[in-house]
Design an enzyme around this catalytic site. Structure first.
Site, PDB file in Angstrom:
ATOM      1  N   GLY A   9      11.180  -6.799  15.144  1.00  0.00           N
ATOM      2  CA  GLY A   9      11.562  -6.327  13.804  1.00  0.00           C
ATOM      3  C   GLY A   9      11.036  -4.927  13.526  1.00  0.00           C
ATOM      4  O   GLY A   9      10.689  -4.589  12.387  1.00  0.00           O
ATOM      5  N   ALA A  10      10.995  -4.097  14.573  1.00  0.00           N
ATOM      6  CA  ALA A  10      10.280  -2.811  14.489  1.00  0.00           C
ATOM      7  C   ALA A  10      10.866  -1.854  13.449  1.00  0.00           C
ATOM      8  O   ALA A  10      10.149  -0.994  12.946  1.00  0.00           O
ATOM      9  CB  ALA A  10      10.266  -2.146  15.860  1.00  0.00           C
ATOM     10  N   SER A 116       1.716 -17.530   6.329  1.00  0.00           N
ATOM     11  CA  SER A 116       2.671 -17.062   5.312  1.00  0.00           C
ATOM     12  C   SER A 116       2.160 -15.799   4.645  1.00  0.00           C
ATOM     13  O   SER A 116       2.931 -15.084   3.995  1.00  0.00           O
ATOM     14  CB  SER A 116       2.897 -18.157   4.266  1.00  0.00           C
ATOM     15  N   ASN A 117       0.858 -15.510   4.813  1.00  0.00           N
ATOM     16  CA  ASN A 117       0.290 -14.311   4.194  1.00  0.00           C
ATOM     17  C   ASN A 117      -0.948 -13.888   4.986  1.00  0.00           C
ATOM     18  O   ASN A 117      -1.867 -14.684   5.156  1.00  0.00           O
ATOM     19  CB  ASN A 117      -0.087 -14.591   2.733  1.00  0.00           C
ATOM     20  N   PHE A 118      -0.948 -12.656   5.473  1.00  0.00           N
ATOM     21  CA  PHE A 118      -2.049 -12.174   6.309  1.00  0.00           C
ATOM     22  C   PHE A 118      -3.081 -11.371   5.525  1.00  0.00           C
ATOM     23  O   PHE A 118      -3.818 -10.597   6.115  1.00  0.00           O
ATOM     24  CB  PHE A 118      -1.494 -11.333   7.465  1.00  0.00           C
ATOM     25  N   HIS A 147       7.930 -10.350  -5.991  1.00  0.00           N
ATOM     26  CA  HIS A 147       8.114  -9.507  -4.796  1.00  0.00           C
ATOM     27  C   HIS A 147       9.231  -8.497  -5.012  1.00  0.00           C
ATOM     28  O   HIS A 147      10.043  -8.635  -5.943  1.00  0.00           O
ATOM     29  CB  HIS A 147       8.461 -10.370  -3.578  1.00  0.00           C
ATOM     30  N   LYS A 151      13.599  -8.993  -0.957  1.00  0.00           N
ATOM     31  CA  LYS A 151      13.095 -10.221  -0.315  1.00  0.00           C
ATOM     32  C   LYS A 151      14.194 -11.273  -0.304  1.00  0.00           C
ATOM     33  O   LYS A 151      14.871 -11.504  -1.308  1.00  0.00           O
ATOM     34  CB  LYS A 151      11.843 -10.734  -1.035  1.00  0.00           C
TER      35      LYS A 151
HETATM   36  N1  LIG Z   1       3.001 -13.290   6.382  1.00  0.00           N
HETATM   37  C1  LIG Z   1       2.881 -12.138   5.728  1.00  0.00           C
HETATM   38  O1  LIG Z   1       1.753 -11.662   5.442  1.00  0.00           O
HETATM   39  C2  LIG Z   1       4.129 -11.385   5.367  1.00  0.00           C
HETATM   40  C3  LIG Z   1       4.064 -10.144   4.739  1.00  0.00           C
HETATM   41  C4  LIG Z   1       5.236  -9.453   4.498  1.00  0.00           C
HETATM   42  C5  LIG Z   1       6.449  -9.994   4.901  1.00  0.00           C
HETATM   43  N2  LIG Z   1       6.478 -11.208   5.484  1.00  0.00           N
HETATM   44  C6  LIG Z   1       7.712 -11.795   5.982  1.00  0.00           C
HETATM   45  O2  LIG Z   1       8.121 -11.042   7.117  1.00  0.00           O
HETATM   46  C7  LIG Z   1       9.538 -11.116   7.251  1.00  0.00           C
HETATM   47  C8  LIG Z   1      10.107  -9.710   7.366  1.00  0.00           C
HETATM   48  O3  LIG Z   1       9.879  -9.017   6.161  1.00  0.00           O
HETATM   49  P1  LIG Z   1      10.326  -7.494   5.999  1.00  0.00           P
HETATM   50  O4  LIG Z   1      10.081  -7.132   4.587  1.00  0.00           O
HETATM   51  O5  LIG Z   1       9.744  -6.677   7.097  1.00  0.00           O
HETATM   52  O6  LIG Z   1      11.905  -7.652   6.229  1.00  0.00           O
HETATM   53  P2  LIG Z   1      12.938  -6.539   6.737  1.00  0.00           P
HETATM   54  O7  LIG Z   1      14.283  -7.061   6.393  1.00  0.00           O
HETATM   55  O8  LIG Z   1      12.539  -5.188   6.258  1.00  0.00           O
HETATM   56  O9  LIG Z   1      12.734  -6.539   8.310  1.00  0.00           O
HETATM   57  C9  LIG Z   1      13.122  -7.607   9.123  1.00  0.00           C
HETATM   58  C10 LIG Z   1      13.436  -7.051  10.485  1.00  0.00           C
HETATM   59  O10 LIG Z   1      13.778  -8.128  11.340  1.00  0.00           O
HETATM   60  C11 LIG Z   1      15.024  -7.860  11.960  1.00  0.00           C
HETATM   61  N3  LIG Z   1      15.760  -9.104  12.200  1.00  0.00           N
HETATM   62  C12 LIG Z   1      16.141 -10.004  11.284  1.00  0.00           C
HETATM   63  N4  LIG Z   1      16.871 -10.966  11.877  1.00  0.00           N
HETATM   64  C13 LIG Z   1      16.918 -10.639  13.197  1.00  0.00           C
HETATM   65  C14 LIG Z   1      17.535 -11.231  14.339  1.00  0.00           C
HETATM   66  N5  LIG Z   1      18.272 -12.365  14.218  1.00  0.00           N
HETATM   67  N6  LIG Z   1      17.352 -10.651  15.545  1.00  0.00           N
HETATM   68  C15 LIG Z   1      16.617  -9.527  15.664  1.00  0.00           C
HETATM   69  N7  LIG Z   1      16.050  -8.900  14.613  1.00  0.00           N
HETATM   70  C16 LIG Z   1      16.202  -9.462  13.405  1.00  0.00           C
HETATM   71  C17 LIG Z   1      15.771  -6.967  10.989  1.00  0.00           C
HETATM   72  O11 LIG Z   1      16.760  -6.200  11.665  1.00  0.00           O
HETATM   73  C18 LIG Z   1      14.634  -6.088  10.465  1.00  0.00           C
HETATM   74  O12 LIG Z   1      14.378  -5.023  11.352  1.00  0.00           O
HETATM   75  C19 LIG Z   1      10.031 -11.901   6.041  1.00  0.00           C
HETATM   76  O13 LIG Z   1      10.199 -13.248   6.415  1.00  0.00           O
HETATM   77  C20 LIG Z   1       8.879 -11.763   5.047  1.00  0.00           C
HETATM   78  O14 LIG Z   1       8.831 -12.804   4.120  1.00  0.00           O
HETATM   79  C21 LIG Z   1       5.348 -11.910   5.718  1.00  0.00           C
HETATM   80  O1  LIG Z   2       7.526  -8.949   1.355  1.00  0.00           O
HETATM   81  C1  LIG Z   2       7.589 -10.145   1.684  1.00  0.00           C
HETATM   82  O2  LIG Z   2       8.660 -10.677   2.038  1.00  0.00           O
HETATM   83  C2  LIG Z   2       6.359 -10.975   1.693  1.00  0.00           C
HETATM   84  N1  LIG Z   2       6.446 -12.185   2.175  1.00  0.00           N
HETATM   85  C3  LIG Z   2       5.383 -13.115   2.331  1.00  0.00           C
HETATM   86  C4  LIG Z   2       5.709 -14.406   1.605  1.00  0.00           C
HETATM   87  O3  LIG Z   2       6.878 -14.829   1.600  1.00  0.00           O
HETATM   88  O4  LIG Z   2       4.787 -15.033   1.066  1.00  0.00           O
HETATM   89  C5  LIG Z   2       4.030 -12.554   2.004  1.00  0.00           C
HETATM   90  C6  LIG Z   2       4.049 -11.505   0.957  1.00  0.00           C
HETATM   91  C7  LIG Z   2       5.077 -10.408   1.228  1.00  0.00           C
END
Ligand SMILES: NC(=O)c1ccc[n+]([C@@H]2O[C@H](COP(=O)([O-])OP(=O)(O)OC[C@H]3O[C@@H](n4cnc5c(N)ncnc54)[C@H](O)[C@@H]3O)[C@@H](O)[C@H]2O)c1
Ligand SMILES: O=C(O)C1=N[C@H](C(=O)O)CCC1
EC number: 1.17.1.8
Length: 253
Positions: A9-10, A116-118, A147, A151
């Site tokens: 997801g770079a 789910s959250n780092f 958010h 999202k």
């Molecule tokens: N756990 C945490 O601390 C935390 C924090 C932030 C976001 N998140 C989660 O991380 C995920 C990504 O969030 P984001 O804001 O970066 O989203 P985003 O949409 O900006 O980025 C997602 C990336 O994944 C790629 N992608 C999606 N489906 C794909 C597939 N089938 N094959 C290849 N690449 C694919 C997209 O092209 C994009 O580059 C979400 O699920 C979000 O809830 C978690």
């Molecule tokens: O930006 C997002 O998407 C985030 N997703 C995580 C969640 O679903 O809890 C963590 C916070 C940011």
């Protein structure tokens, strides 16, 4: 030892944050980065085609992959890592029960860490919630998460984790998602509210109210960098573990 990391997801919001945070660390190096939209470079790292992920694992042999993508790709990347013997850290939310089953299957082959959250603040919020809920027995609980407007999943993964924490300490409760019309509160239910606006990185509030008082426990992420830093801490910690399922709280111990 430098831990080598593959980043999925770079070109996404979190992928970019992970690459930026990795550039500032000397305990980690980026082995490769992939995206569905390859070709560009992010934080000076060339982004390769996600379709070549398995080949990139085989040719680069990273210690660990860090994934923030979507549920379907997270599952595919996890199983490829399981087959290639590469540890897998993911923060991708919105996974179904079947999705979690697939991650656990990979965990029988390699170390897997899902959070789910780092952020460290959310880890502390979880501990506070687990303490406050039994201390305020019978109080009404409402959970609100906010958010950015792009999202996809709701409620957030963090909200679901907090709801599970609440259930763990006081038994399973009915979850009422928003209210409309004639909607009186029933005893023991937990109200769940998801707001989407602007570029808010992530806010979670657990409100407990009763007995002429209320307690509001709130966490606000100031930027996505906090999630990227935590995910890289998890990657460095996970790289030399045995196969199995790990939790971010173990990284913080
Ligand atoms: N756990 C945490 O601390 C935390 C924090 C932030 C976001 N998140 C989660 O991380 C995920 C990504 O969030 P984001 O804001 O970066 O989203 P985003 O949409 O900006 O980025 C997602 C990336 O994944 C790629 N992608 C999606 N489906 C794909 C597939 N089938 N094959 C290849 N690449 C694919 C997209 O092209 C994009 O580059 C979400 O699920 C979000 O809830 C978690
Ligand atoms: O930006 C997002 O998407 C985030 N997703 C995580 C969640 O679903 O809890 C963590 C916070 C940011």
């Amino acid at each position: 030892m430098t831990v080598s990391v593959g980043v999925t997801g770079a070109t996404g919001r979190m992928g970019g944050e992970v690459l930026a945070a990795a550039a500032d660390r000397d305990d980690l190096s980026v082995a490769f980065a992939v995206s569905r939209s390859p070709g560009e470079s992010v934080e000076g790292v060339a982004v390769e085609d996600a379709a070549d992920f398995a080949d990139l694992l085989a040719s680069n042999q990273p210690d660990v992959v860090v994934d923030f993508t979507g549920p379907a790709s997270c599952i595919e990347y996890a199983s490829a890592c399981g087959e290639a013997g590469v540890a897998f850290v993911t923060g991708t939310t919105g996974l179904s029960e079947g999705g979690f089953d697939a991650l656990r299957e990979a965990a029988s082959e390699v170390p897997v860490l899902y959070a789910s959250n780092f952020s460290r603040g959310i880890a502390a919020l979880r501990r506070a919630v687990r303490e406050a809920v039994p201390a305020l027995d019978g109080y009404d609980i409402e959970l609100t998460e906010t958010h950015h407007n792009a999202k996809r999943d709701a409620p957030s993964g963090t909200a679901l984790t907090l709801l599970d924490d609440i259930d763990d300490v006081r038994g399973e409760s009915e979850r009422v998602h928003g209210r409309e019309g004639e909607a009186p509160r029933s005893e023991g239910e937990v109200g769940v509210h998801a707001r989407r606006a602007g570029d808010i990185a992530g806010e979670h509030e657990v409100l407990l109210a009763g007995n002429h008082e209320s307690l509001s426990l709130t966490h606000r992420a100031g930027s996505r960098g906090v999630f990227a830093a935590g995910a890289l801490d998890a990657a460095a910690w996970l790289a030399d573990r045995d196969a199995g399922w790990y939790d971010f709280t173990e990284v913080l111990e």
